[in-house]
Design a protein around this motif. Sequence first.
Motif, PDB file in Angstrom:
ATOM      1  N   GLY A 146       0.799  -1.212   0.000  1.00 28.84           N
ATOM      2  CA  GLY A 146       0.000   0.000   0.000  1.00 28.84           C
ATOM      3  C   GLY A 146       0.839   1.272   0.000  1.00 28.84           C
ATOM      4  N   THR A 147       2.150   1.142   0.168  1.00 30.36           N
ATOM      5  CA  THR A 147       3.039   2.300   0.194  1.00 30.36           C
ATOM      6  C   THR A 147       3.684   2.458  -1.175  1.00 30.36           C
ATOM      7  OG1 THR A 147       3.486   1.787   2.506  1.00 30.36           O
ATOM      8  CG2 THR A 147       4.981   3.305   1.438  1.00 30.36           C
ATOM      9  N   SER A 148       3.683   3.667  -1.712  1.00 32.10           N
ATOM     10  CA  SER A 148       4.230   3.887  -3.051  1.00 32.10           C
ATOM     11  C   SER A 148       5.754   3.767  -3.049  1.00 32.10           C
ATOM     12  CB  SER A 148       3.840   5.272  -3.550  1.00 32.10           C
ATOM     13  OG  SER A 148       4.580   6.243  -2.834  1.00 32.10           O
ATOM     14  N   VAL A 149       6.328   3.571  -4.245  1.00 33.28           N
ATOM     15  CA  VAL A 149       7.780   3.451  -4.375  1.00 33.28           C
ATOM     16  C   VAL A 149       8.483   4.689  -3.815  1.00 33.28           C
ATOM     17  CG1 VAL A 149       9.656   3.395  -6.061  1.00 33.28           C
ATOM     18  CG2 VAL A 149       7.721   1.843  -6.312  1.00 33.28           C
ATOM     19  N   PHE A 150       7.953   5.867  -4.135  1.00 27.58           N
ATOM     20  CA  PHE A 150       8.630   7.080  -3.670  1.00 27.58           C
ATOM     21  C   PHE A 150       8.543   7.227  -2.160  1.00 27.58           C
ATOM     22  CE2 PHE A 150       8.440   8.051  -8.132  1.00 27.58           C
ATOM     23  CZ  PHE A 150       9.695   8.616  -8.336  1.00 27.58           C
TER      24      PHE A 150
END
Lengths: 446, 446
Positions: free
Chosen positions: B268-272
């Motif tokens: 659920g956490t973006s790459v950035f």
Amino acid sequence: MIKEQILALLEERKFKELKELLETVHPVDIAEMLEDISKKQMILIFRLLAKEEAADVFTDMNSDMREYLINTLTDSELEEVMDEMYVDDTVDVLEEMPANVVDRLLMVTDEDTRKKINALLQYPEDSAGSIMNIDYVSLRREMTVEEAILKIRQVGINKETIYTCYVTEKKRLIGVVDVKDLLTAGEARLIEEIMDENVLCAKTLDDQEEVASSIRKYGLVAMPIIDHENCLVGIVTVDDAMYVLQDETTEDISIMAGVSPNEDSYFGTSVFRHAKNRTLWLMLLMLSATVTGEILRHYEEAMSVMPVLITFIPMLMGTSGNCGSQSSTMVIRGLAVGEIEFRDFLRVIFKEIRVALVVGLLLAAVNGIRIYLMYNQDIMLAFALGVTMIAVIVMAKCIGCTLPLLAKKIGVDPAIMAAPLISTIMDTCTILMYFTIITAFFRLGG
Amino acid sequence: MIKEQILALLEERKFKELKELLETVHPVDIAEMLEDISKKQMILIFRLLAKEEAADVFTDMNSDMREYLINTLTDSELEEVMDEMYVDDTVDVLEEMPANVVDRLLMVTDEDTRKKINALLQYPEDSAGSIMNIDYVSLRREMTVEEAILKIRQVGINKETIYTCYVTEKKRLIGVVDVKDLLTAGEARLIEEIMDENVLCAKTLDDQEEVASSIRKYGLVAMPIIDHENCLVGIVTVDDAMYVLQDETTEDISIMAGVSPNEDSYFGTSVFRHAKNRTLWLMLLMLSATVTGEILRHYEEAMSVMPVLITFIPMLMGTSGNCGSQSSTMVIRGLAVGEIEFRDFLRVIFKEIRVALVVGLLLAAVNGIRIYLMYNQDIMLAFALGVTMIAVIVMAKCIGCTLPLLAKKIGVDPAIMAAPLISTIMDTCTILMYFTIITAFFRLGG
């Protein structure tokens, strides 16, 4: 503060006041306090406790204190304590005691309880059976709500939890009724009308951690445990589940730090035991690290031509180790809480590579600028180190996220693939990659 | 398997059978399954759920899915879901939504609930108030057991948990009655006779982790929460406590791996966001590692006289880093579960020094023999490395156990003092100690 009050009353031999005060203190807090005072004071205070409270305090004590108490109390005192304890707690106590103490404890329990205890002692360690409670309320489908409440009234006083009642038919579990449903349904309704037939249950031989995780996942107060014939034999309650989860987390964290886990507390573990738990991994990692040392030596010549190369080694090894353990830790935790599974392999690697590129570019830029400024504006050196940095970080993140998943796949505890092992592996890989890139860039002999 | 069955029934548009099947699946499992299928299928299935089950599934979903549902459902559908949700769950949902979604959700709730929601939204994040449930059963001391049971019957149907009832007087909490006590006591007895006046409670502004730890420690099913005027305002239930403890552990483990924690899941956490969470520490540690590099460079001359010295660096740095993080991890976990406190400072150091001596002697012996055999039976070198090994291990264990305790003392999260930071610090200390000892032994210029 309470502790000082208790000790003062004890000192002044005001036993009546002390007894009253003790009744207001939670058994868990009494057990905690007894750990901090002298053995003599402990016995005095323990003897002042009301029967039921004494049993609770005894359950909450550490095993050293329990053993001391067992050796000090008379048979009849011990019998009183044992009578008030729940069978599953008694079993927990017995599992930690030496054989002679177990014999003595079993001698003071009645035959019925002894049979139950022996049955529970048969279950393997860490199984649901070994932590389950055999006291629960069972109902029959044809009972009315009124009859069910009457039954709870009669038998419930001895049951550790009655929040959920279990409906059985020839001992087989066929439904569950929450005490809330009993209280809010009409008295004349039948149990089979209000029971929930979709019962979540576990088997006696299931892993205790899985059972505890299910209790958390589904928000249960207790999980019924059935045997191989689907007969209900006990329940695991939420308070035990919380302790199991805490212990399993502590175990994971120990393994992640390269320490063999043991069940005792930090202070409860002897120096030699601590040393033993830690040496195996250290020895293994120390010997593996000699490989990195030998590789380093192989590049002696390159370093004698460009002595500055050695200054970047701690930074590169440190960064790759940290990057690798960040990834492995994220994956290990994801596996532990059930968010990541082996089938997510490619998804995890793809994500980590993208994260590695972003992180690598940032670190390479900062590091490049630093090197450019500190080392006579050597742009070639700054560039070569930048390339190395990105390559090393991508490699570290890939290895870091892959190893725990592979460990899980082959049935090894993924927690082993944490910082200590990952950083040792990364040290070797980093040195190899560093000198491969650098020797190519500056055309140095390997 | 259930998932395939559900999708097959959906495909064949057998909605009646599907509806019946869904009633037998636990809401947690439905929510999990909905995450894996297409948005269109999800909406179709969600609309088939019974009202109460829909609310439960909605509560168990991740925030992305919730937002999508809110944007897709009609106002009246949304209202039905919201009506069935517990106020504390609604607040959890709202806290994660963007402002426009919050407005829409608040529009479909009745004024009474809206007031309650707004009150709960006031509590700071991570406070007991922010996770408490405002639905509970309160009794009065002069009620009989019969009246109390009647009251539960009337109001209990809407309360998330009725296992423990709270006795209040002018809103102040004066006692607690377990539903077990109500069921097993005579109907004519007064509540004040059977209530327990030693109530464990927490304040609205207390840290949620402390409240959850107390629930685990005392084996409670719920903990009453009082405001600054000692009025009962809510309860924290054991299922919420389990989630808090799991989240806090995940947070600790992240920090211990040098990753800034965030509340979303791994996927659920973006790459950035992942890159951002990891870069800060990496950057800091990378720059600190340059210090070690510079120190190494300082001993260039010694290494050119004795090139073999460089081969031992990875091993020494690795071992000291691992030893240090073993100790710091043990202490960090001990602090987290409440076994170790700052006042144990000297006891911990004394224990670690003894462990270090045992571990150090063992590793030095193995390593000494290896060096003696591998490097032309150079006994002097073997001895010097042995001395260095012991010194480095004692230092690593002392620093490793001290830093988390000091962090705790000054109010910093001890988890920061784990592997990444400890091993970077240990790298510098190890190189300094290694060359100090070696140059003294072999009389090399520094």
